[in-house]
Design a protein around this motif. Structure first.
Motif, PDB file in Angstrom:
ATOM      1  N   MET A   9       3.205 -13.013   4.436  1.00 59.99           N
ATOM      2  CA  MET A   9       1.778 -12.784   4.442  1.00 59.99           C
ATOM      3  C   MET A   9       1.478 -11.548   5.269  1.00 59.99           C
ATOM      4  O   MET A   9       2.008 -11.370   6.352  1.00 59.99           O
ATOM      5  CB  MET A   9       1.060 -14.000   5.027  1.00 59.99           C
ATOM      6  N   ILE A  10       0.657 -10.671   4.752  1.00 56.53           N
ATOM      7  CA  ILE A  10       0.236  -9.470   5.468  1.00 56.53           C
ATOM      8  C   ILE A  10      -1.155  -9.722   6.011  1.00 56.53           C
ATOM      9  O   ILE A  10      -2.048 -10.137   5.278  1.00 56.53           O
ATOM     10  CB  ILE A  10       0.232  -8.257   4.531  1.00 56.53           C
TER      11      ILE A  10
ATOM     12  N   MET B 111       1.073 -10.564  -5.125  1.00 54.26           N
ATOM     13  CA  MET B 111      -0.227 -11.018  -4.643  1.00 54.26           C
ATOM     14  C   MET B 111      -0.167 -12.519  -4.423  1.00 54.26           C
ATOM     15  O   MET B 111       0.265 -13.266  -5.293  1.00 54.26           O
ATOM     16  CB  MET B 111      -1.291 -10.674  -5.693  1.00 54.26           C
ATOM     17  N   GLU B 112      -0.570 -12.952  -3.255  1.00 54.59           N
ATOM     18  CA  GLU B 112      -0.697 -14.383  -2.987  1.00 54.59           C
ATOM     19  C   GLU B 112      -1.903 -14.567  -2.093  1.00 54.59           C
ATOM     20  O   GLU B 112      -1.935 -14.079  -0.977  1.00 54.59           O
ATOM     21  CB  GLU B 112       0.550 -14.931  -2.287  1.00 54.59           C
ATOM     22  N   ARG B 113      -2.909 -15.214  -2.603  1.00 53.86           N
ATOM     23  CA  ARG B 113      -4.110 -15.433  -1.807  1.00 53.86           C
ATOM     24  C   ARG B 113      -3.836 -16.485  -0.751  1.00 53.86           C
ATOM     25  O   ARG B 113      -3.176 -17.476  -0.999  1.00 53.86           O
ATOM     26  CB  ARG B 113      -5.262 -15.883  -2.689  1.00 53.86           C
ATOM     27  N   VAL B 114      -4.355 -16.233   0.427  1.00 52.39           N
ATOM     28  CA  VAL B 114      -4.212 -17.184   1.526  1.00 52.39           C
ATOM     29  C   VAL B 114      -5.279 -18.247   1.352  1.00 52.39           C
ATOM     30  O   VAL B 114      -6.456 -17.951   1.204  1.00 52.39           O
ATOM     31  CB  VAL B 114      -4.386 -16.470   2.881  1.00 52.39           C
ATOM     32  N   ARG B 115      -4.846 -19.467   1.315  1.00 50.57           N
ATOM     33  CA  ARG B 115      -5.779 -20.578   1.148  1.00 50.57           C
ATOM     34  C   ARG B 115      -5.960 -21.276   2.471  1.00 50.57           C
ATOM     35  O   ARG B 115      -5.002 -21.717   3.089  1.00 50.57           O
ATOM     36  CB  ARG B 115      -5.244 -21.532   0.084  1.00 50.57           C
TER      37      ARG B 115
ATOM     38  N   TYR C 193      -7.203  -5.422  12.227  1.00 49.37           N
ATOM     39  CA  TYR C 193      -8.411  -4.644  12.505  1.00 49.37           C
ATOM     40  C   TYR C 193      -9.608  -5.090  11.687  1.00 49.37           C
ATOM     41  O   TYR C 193     -10.639  -4.450  11.696  1.00 49.37           O
ATOM     42  CB  TYR C 193      -8.136  -3.161  12.247  1.00 49.37           C
ATOM     43  N   ARG C 194      -9.472  -6.173  10.973  1.00 49.75           N
ATOM     44  CA  ARG C 194     -10.566  -6.599  10.100  1.00 49.75           C
ATOM     45  C   ARG C 194     -11.807  -6.991  10.902  1.00 49.75           C
ATOM     46  O   ARG C 194     -12.920  -6.686  10.527  1.00 49.75           O
ATOM     47  CB  ARG C 194     -10.115  -7.747   9.219  1.00 49.75           C
ATOM     48  N   TYR C 195     -11.619  -7.659  12.003  1.00 46.84           N
ATOM     49  CA  TYR C 195     -12.753  -8.074  12.823  1.00 46.84           C
ATOM     50  C   TYR C 195     -12.487  -7.705  14.279  1.00 46.84           C
ATOM     51  O   TYR C 195     -11.356  -7.783  14.745  1.00 46.84           O
ATOM     52  CB  TYR C 195     -12.982  -9.587  12.723  1.00 46.84           C
TER      53      TYR C 195
ATOM     54  N   ILE D 281      -4.764   1.048   3.956  1.00 51.48           N
ATOM     55  CA  ILE D 281      -4.473   0.115   2.871  1.00 51.48           C
ATOM     56  C   ILE D 281      -4.933  -1.262   3.326  1.00 51.48           C
ATOM     57  O   ILE D 281      -4.494  -1.754   4.354  1.00 51.48           O
ATOM     58  CB  ILE D 281      -2.961   0.068   2.548  1.00 51.48           C
ATOM     59  N   ASP D 282      -5.837  -1.852   2.584  1.00 51.89           N
ATOM     60  CA  ASP D 282      -6.362  -3.171   2.928  1.00 51.89           C
ATOM     61  C   ASP D 282      -5.912  -4.156   1.856  1.00 51.89           C
ATOM     62  O   ASP D 282      -6.521  -4.243   0.793  1.00 51.89           O
ATOM     63  CB  ASP D 282      -7.887  -3.119   3.022  1.00 51.89           C
ATOM     64  N   PHE D 283      -4.827  -4.872   2.139  1.00 51.38           N
ATOM     65  CA  PHE D 283      -4.268  -5.799   1.157  1.00 51.38           C
ATOM     66  C   PHE D 283      -5.142  -7.042   0.963  1.00 51.38           C
ATOM     67  O   PHE D 283      -4.852  -7.860   0.102  1.00 51.38           O
ATOM     68  CB  PHE D 283      -2.838  -6.196   1.545  1.00 51.38           C
ATOM     69  N   SER D 284      -6.205  -7.173   1.724  1.00 53.97           N
ATOM     70  CA  SER D 284      -7.121  -8.289   1.506  1.00 53.97           C
ATOM     71  C   SER D 284      -8.157  -7.959   0.431  1.00 53.97           C
ATOM     72  O   SER D 284      -8.873  -8.836  -0.020  1.00 53.97           O
ATOM     73  CB  SER D 284      -7.819  -8.678   2.815  1.00 53.97           C
ATOM     74  N   ARG D 285      -8.222  -6.698   0.003  1.00 53.54           N
ATOM     75  CA  ARG D 285      -9.186  -6.276  -1.021  1.00 53.54           C
ATOM     76  C   ARG D 285      -8.500  -6.184  -2.377  1.00 53.54           C
ATOM     77  O   ARG D 285      -7.857  -5.190  -2.695  1.00 53.54           O
ATOM     78  CB  ARG D 285      -9.801  -4.929  -0.644  1.00 53.54           C
TER      79      ARG D 285
END
Length: 81
Positions: A1-2, A76-80, A6-8, A28-32
């Protein structure tokens, strides 16, 4: 998981102000998911389990991440929660 540290800002709440970092050469924002693609050129946005072949640089400097390998790369793997 990446994760993006710096997101918040410390203490949570609100978006991080990247201008406090000085010059940003690549962002690079892998959450977007809207910046992650299944091909190095063109392609579609990735979904769960699909290899990430391109991640777009949000700094405006066009230093995009690309994976030209034929081996399985980042997926891609969304964090749940």
């Amino acid at each position: 998981m990446i994760t993006n540290p710096y997101r918040y800002p410390a203490g949570g709440g609100g978006e991080f102000d990247f201008s406090t970092l000085g010059t940003v050469y690549v962002w690079i924002d892998f959450s977007r998911v809207d910046t992650l693609f299944d091909a190095t050129s063109g392609g579609s946005n990735v979904t769960d389990g699909v290899s990430i072949k391109r991640a777009e640089d949000l700094s405006g400097n066009d230093y995009h991440y690309t994976d030209n390998s034929t081996k399985a790369g980042s997926t891609m793997e969304r964090v749940r929660n």
